[in-house]
Write an enzyme that holds these catalytic residues in place. Structure first.
Site, PDB file in Angstrom:
ATOM      1  N   SER A 298       0.848  -1.190   0.000  1.00 48.95           N
ATOM      2  CA  SER A 298       0.000   0.000   0.000  1.00 48.95           C
ATOM      3  C   SER A 298       0.890   1.249   0.000  1.00 48.95           C
ATOM      4  CB  SER A 298      -0.952  -0.037   1.204  1.00 48.95           C
ATOM      5  OG  SER A 298      -1.972   0.919   1.055  1.00 48.95           O
ATOM      6  N   ASP A 381      -9.271  -4.829  -5.248  1.00 47.39           N
ATOM      7  CA  ASP A 381      -8.770  -3.790  -4.350  1.00 47.39           C
ATOM      8  C   ASP A 381      -9.486  -2.473  -4.648  1.00 47.39           C
ATOM      9  OD1 ASP A 381      -7.268  -2.011  -2.814  1.00 47.39           O
ATOM     10  OD2 ASP A 381      -5.397  -3.061  -3.202  1.00 47.39           O
ATOM     11  N   HIS A 410      -7.712  -5.341  -0.611  1.00 45.64           N
ATOM     12  CA  HIS A 410      -6.538  -4.621  -0.124  1.00 45.64           C
ATOM     13  C   HIS A 410      -5.825  -5.449   0.944  1.00 45.64           C
ATOM     14  CE1 HIS A 410      -4.117  -1.072  -0.183  1.00 45.64           C
ATOM     15  NE2 HIS A 410      -4.229  -0.882   1.113  1.00 45.64           N
TER      16      HIS A 410
END
Length: 431
Positions: A298, A381, A410
């Site tokens: 991320s 995601d 995610h």
């Protein structure tokens, strides 16, 4: 007094008992299964995608159930909404096609016995042909060279404190404080070193998004690396809770601080902090003097690519679903990266902010990478859209490989983590 103590003990035991009796279910009572007619969820341009919908309770189809559905380009307003009654709990929806590379998204929900159940799926259309929308400034290289040169004038002023309470039989843990960006400006990290006093590759582990207290990570050291897991906001993990909450409040939208000024944008100190962390790691006497690794997911995946793009000491990277990628996508009617700063949600699309982001967009650092990389992403995601993460991956011209697990949102599977670690260890010659 004794009676009160017994009563308190009783309440405590009752609380523990109730919690044990009400452990959250690890699975859903009703499952909505979405099955693309291509097992890899990938399609050619102008090819139509169909999705089979199955509503299951206890693993068996639910009779006479209606679903609400909507589909269209990912993260944008849906092109079509509707209701479909499933025969014997099974149905099918054609979600259309695309004539340009990108992703389409189907969202489904069903109300059963008063409860709403949801699921979604994204289909990729020529995903490895997605090109970024963000421009590369002509002075990008000189901008970051100047920034690093100026930062090199700031003493590291490293403070390293052994933390035996976090150390293990095989790994020593230290709290590290490093000066960066300006005099008196510090960030923190936990250093983990194998106890064998042998040379080891060094590994930087930048954090995901948010304002959090970092925790020690010994897993990389147990695999043969000297690792530094950092935070980016100057939050000492030993800070008291009230001061920490005040910092969180002040930094709630830190990604937007000074977005209209490329020289003072919030992420400037963050990106330089990654270089400073590598300064520290490569100064350690146990560094093997050849292998510098960066890995994260991320925001950490973004900082992994940034570090490799501007610091040529980096040898190998492993980046998972990188944030801050192709942020300008929303200006071109397609999904951008986290934090969706130019989407309708924030209304941030002033010329100054768009220009600033060109110097910080992960795509432009991806173009500068010259070392081998391992990458991974999932199609479901909604935080770091696959349109944006693939735009970054496709911009890398260095040797690269990617693991796509389309069903991932995610997060990532343990199997993917294992592949990443095996790849990094092999590259660094760790037996």
């Amino acid at each position: 007094m004794k009676l009160l103590s017994y009563f308190s003990l009783f309440l405590g035991l009752l609380s523990i008992t109730l919690k044990a009796q009400n452990t959250p279910a690890p699975i859903k009572l009703v499952d909505i299964l979405l099955t693309a007619n291509h097992p890899d969820w990938n399609y050619k341009l102008n090819e139509e995608a169909t999705v089979k919908i199955s509503i299951l309770r206890y693993g068996s189809p639910v009779d006479n159930v209606e679903i609400e559905y909507q589909y269209g380009p990912e993260q944008l307003n849906p092109e079509k909404k509707g209701i479909l009654k499933l025969k014997n709990g099974v149905g099918e929806i054609n979600i259309g096609t695309m004539n340009t590379p990108g992703f389409r998204q189907l969202k489904v929900q069903a109300k059963i016995d008063g409860y709403v159940y949801k699921n979604e799926i994204k289909a990729g259309y020529a995903p490895f042909e997605i090109q970024p929308t963000v421009s590369l400034p002509k002075d990008f290289d000189s901008f970051w060279k100047k920034a690093i040169d100026e930062n090199n004038k700031i003493p590291m002023d490293a403070v390293v404190t052994h933390k035996p309470e976090f150390s293990t039989a095989t790994v020593d843990v230290y709290l590290v404080r490093l000066q960066n960006y300006k005099l008196g400006n510090y960030f923190y990290g936990y250093l983990s070193k194998p106890k064998d006093n042998k040379p080891h590759p060094v590994l930087l582990n930048p954090p995901g998004a948010g304002v959090k207290k970092i925790v020690p990570v010994t897993a990389y050291a147990e695999k043969g690396f000297i690792s530094l897991s950092i935070e980016i906001h100057g939050v000492n993990p030993e800070i008291n809770e009230s001061n920490f909450q005040e910092m969180r409040k002040n930094l709630s939208d830190y990604w937007a601080i000074n977005l209209n000024n490329k020289d003072n944008y919030y992420y400037k100190s963050v990106y330089l902090g990654c270089v400073r962390a590598i300064d520290f790691l490569t100064s350690l006497p146990e560094f093997d003097k050849k292998n510098v690794v960066v890995t994260g997911g991320s925001q950490g995946g973004a900082l992994t690519i940034v570090a490799a793009g501007i610091d040529k000491r980096v040898n190998y990277i492993s980046s998972f679903y990188p944030a801050l990628s192709d942020n300008s996508g929303y200006l071109y009617n397609r999904a951008g990266g986290w934090p969706s700063m130019f989407s309708d949600k924030y209304q941030n699309n002033s010329p100054e902010k768009i220009k600033t982001m060109e110097y910080y967009d992960v795509v432009n650092f991806a173009k500068k990478i010259s070392v081998p990389g391992f990458y991974s992403a999932g199609y479901n995601d909604n935080t770091c859209s696959p349109t944006s993460t693939l735009a970054a991956f496709n911009s890398v011209t260095a040797p690269k490989e990617i693991v796509i697990t389309p069903i991932s949102a995610h997060w990532r599977f343990g199997e993917t983590d294992d592949q990443s670690m095996k790849w990094l260890r092999e590259k660094c010659g760790i037996q």
